[in-house]
Motif scaffolding. Structure first.
Motif, mmCIF file in Angstrom:
data_model
loop_
_atom_site.group_PDB
_atom_site.id
_atom_site.type_symbol
_atom_site.label_atom_id
_atom_site.label_comp_id
_atom_site.label_asym_id
_atom_site.label_seq_id
_atom_site.Cartn_x
_atom_site.Cartn_y
_atom_site.Cartn_z
ATOM 1 N N HIS A 71 0.857 -1.189 0.000
ATOM 2 C CA HIS A 71 0.000 0.000 0.000
ATOM 3 C C HIS A 71 0.892 1.238 0.000
ATOM 4 O O HIS A 71 1.724 1.417 0.885
ATOM 5 C CB HIS A 71 -0.916 -0.005 1.232
ATOM 6 C CG HIS A 71 -1.931 -1.099 1.189
ATOM 7 N ND1 HIS A 71 -2.308 -1.816 2.304
ATOM 8 C CD2 HIS A 71 -2.639 -1.592 0.141
ATOM 9 C CE1 HIS A 71 -3.240 -2.715 1.938
ATOM 10 N NE2 HIS A 71 -3.436 -2.593 0.634
ATOM 11 N N GLU A 74 1.483 3.871 3.090
ATOM 12 C CA GLU A 74 1.860 3.358 4.404
ATOM 13 C C GLU A 74 3.375 3.449 4.539
ATOM 14 O O GLU A 74 4.112 2.472 4.425
ATOM 15 C CB GLU A 74 1.288 1.952 4.577
ATOM 16 C CG GLU A 74 -0.235 2.018 4.450
ATOM 17 C CD GLU A 74 -0.952 0.662 4.463
ATOM 18 O OE1 GLU A 74 -0.295 -0.352 4.746
ATOM 19 O OE2 GLU A 74 -2.170 0.663 4.195
ATOM 20 N N ARG A 110 -3.134 4.418 -1.502
ATOM 21 C CA ARG A 110 -3.233 3.003 -1.155
ATOM 22 C C ARG A 110 -3.102 2.117 -2.384
ATOM 23 O O ARG A 110 -2.452 1.074 -2.351
ATOM 24 C CB ARG A 110 -4.582 2.763 -0.480
ATOM 25 C CG ARG A 110 -4.820 1.326 -0.044
ATOM 26 C CD ARG A 110 -6.171 1.216 0.656
ATOM 27 N NE ARG A 110 -6.456 -0.147 1.072
ATOM 28 C CZ ARG A 110 -6.043 -0.676 2.229
ATOM 29 N NH1 ARG A 110 -5.338 0.033 3.084
ATOM 30 N NH2 ARG A 110 -6.340 -1.920 2.534
ATOM 31 N N HIS A 152 2.858 -2.798 7.193
ATOM 32 C CA HIS A 152 1.770 -1.883 6.823
ATOM 33 C C HIS A 152 1.577 -0.806 7.878
ATOM 34 O O HIS A 152 2.172 -0.841 8.944
ATOM 35 C CB HIS A 152 0.452 -2.668 6.691
ATOM 36 C CG HIS A 152 0.386 -3.533 5.485
ATOM 37 N ND1 HIS A 152 -0.300 -3.194 4.350
ATOM 38 C CD2 HIS A 152 0.950 -4.743 5.234
ATOM 39 C CE1 HIS A 152 -0.180 -4.156 3.452
ATOM 40 N NE2 HIS A 152 0.587 -5.114 3.961
ATOM 41 N N GLU A 153 0.664 0.124 7.534
ATOM 42 C CA GLU A 153 0.216 1.114 8.514
ATOM 43 C C GLU A 153 -1.292 1.265 8.409
ATOM 44 O O GLU A 153 -1.904 0.973 7.379
ATOM 45 C CB GLU A 153 0.859 2.470 8.260
ATOM 46 C CG GLU A 153 2.351 2.470 8.485
ATOM 47 C CD GLU A 153 2.836 3.853 8.855
ATOM 48 O OE1 GLU A 153 2.973 4.106 10.056
ATOM 49 O OE2 GLU A 153 3.044 4.682 7.950
HETATM 50 ZN ZN LIG Z 1 -1.681 -1.769 4.237
#
Ligand SMILES: [Zn+2]
Length: 390
Positions: A71, A74, A110, A152-153
């Motif tokens: 993504h 992130e 994203r 990820h975030e």
């Molecule tokens: Zn993510």
């Protein structure tokens, strides 16, 4: 995880996808380095072209894959994935694909230019559903990682419902080893590196159909390849980016510790990997404690770094400042610490001894300083602090 002979890379079998060649970029030039560095490119010549890295240690061991940037918004995930790519592993192989979705990263969004969420393109038991997803999967087919870590975030904190946010959590595949490693990583982090308990990391197993988020890379890795898999999420709303990157780095170090960083796993005398005795430099076993398998009953030491100024990881230093690192809080539950060694210049070599050291900060950026302690049975433990100089 048992040491195992390095698996021979398989060429990607995904239809229509050719992985770039493994370009050897040369072994590290550090005098006693025992790792080699390679790189590879996927989807070369397309807008999705991205580079991965491969570090291979002399000693056999498992393969760990770290992925970031599925993504593109992130940031801590892909920055951390890039920053662990040159970690000094002692055995096995570390593969990173830090910027998996370059077009998403470039637009800070994203999803990428193909209009799809890359982390929803990996159906279990089926071919991935986009060209980019197939190329990423090709990396798993090629290197056959034993462990997959995806960074990820999330904007919000995880409170048990993934719909509301998954920040500050380590999700793991549904096996005992993954659960234990995830819990150890979270405990270490929460105890030592998360000052506000609101940001404590939680641990949860991958959810199951039908409640799971479908077609994620780590789910496919765990189910189709038997890899131990993790997905780590920091929360992007408030803590500073540098803090979130540090958290991710620590999670990765902790999760791959046993596989790639634990020196005691190399000449462990376990007979299962069949490669001991090869290097003949094992000088640790001359203490005369005969009759017992050395190390079997020894509790490892714990390395603890105190700093002056205190909480040095949260201090913005200026060039020319000094920081004192103090190992005196380190301990050994069943003996004593007999050696303190320090890497204060980020070279992954322990060039200084002594219980305390003073380091002068002579260049800007983030510098990882590490302590290694050795107990009276020869077991070691390491800890690091990351110092930021502006
Ligand atoms: Zn993510």
């Amino acid at each position: 995880m048992q040491p195992e002979t390095e698996r021979r890379p398989l060429l990607a079998a995904a239809a229509g996808v050719a992985l770039g060649g493994l370009g050897i970029v040369g072994a590290s030039d550090r005098a006693n380095a025992e790792t080699s560095e390679d790189s590879f490119t996927i989807l070369e010549g397309t807008e999705y072209e991205t580079t991965g890295t491969v570090r291979t240690a002399d000693a056999d061991g498992p393969t760990v894959l770290v992925v970031g940037g599925l993504h593109g918004n992130e940031v801590a995930g892909y920055e951390a994935a890039a920053s662990v790519s040159d970690m000094d592993i002692v055995r096995g192989r570390l593969v990173t694909v830090p910027r998996a979705n370059v077009t998403a990263i470039e637009s800070g969004s994203r999803i990428g230019d193909d209009g799809t969420d890359l982390n929803r393109q990996f159906p279990t038991g089926e071919e991935p559903t986009t060209e980019l997803a197939r190329a990423i999967w090709g990396v798993l087919e090629r290197f056959e990682p034993d462990v997959v870590i995806d960074l990820h975030e999330s904007r919000n904190l995880y409170d048990g419902d993934v719909e509301d946010g998954v920040g500050q959590a380590i999700f793991h595949s549904r096996d005992a080893e993954a659960e234990r490693e995830a819990e150890e990583a979270a405990d270490q982090l929460n105890e030592n590196h998360v000052s506000d308990s609101a940001y404590d990391f939680t641990v949860a197993p991958f959810s199951l159909p039908p409640s799971e988020t479908p077609n994620m890379l780590v789910h496919k890795a765990a189910r189709d390849t038997d890899a131990v898999a993790f997905l780590a999420e920091t929360v992007s709303s408030e803590p500073e980016l540098s803090t979130r990157i540090r958290w991710h780095r620590r999670i990765v170090r902790s999760l791959l510790w046993e596989e790639l960083l634990d020196e005691s796993a190399i000449d462990d005398g376990d007979d299962e990997d069949g490669d001991e005795g090869e290097d003949g430099d094992d000088g640790d076993e001359e203490d005369g404690s005969d009759g017992e398998d050395d190390g079997a009953d020894n509790e490892p030491p714990e390395a603890v770094i105190g700093t002056d100024p205190a909480d040095a990881e949260d201090v913005d230093f200026s060039e020319g400042d000094t920081v004192v690192l103090d190992a005196s809080a380190s301990s050994d539950p069943d003996g004593e610490i007999v050696r303190y060694e320090w890497d204060v210049d980020g070279t992954d070599e322990f060039e200084e001894g002594g219980e305390t050291v003073e380091a002068s900060l002579s260049y800007c950026g983030e510098l990882s300083m590490a302590l290694r302690v050795t107990d009276d049975d020869g077991a070691t433990a390491t800890e690091e602090v990351v110092i930021s100089t502006e």
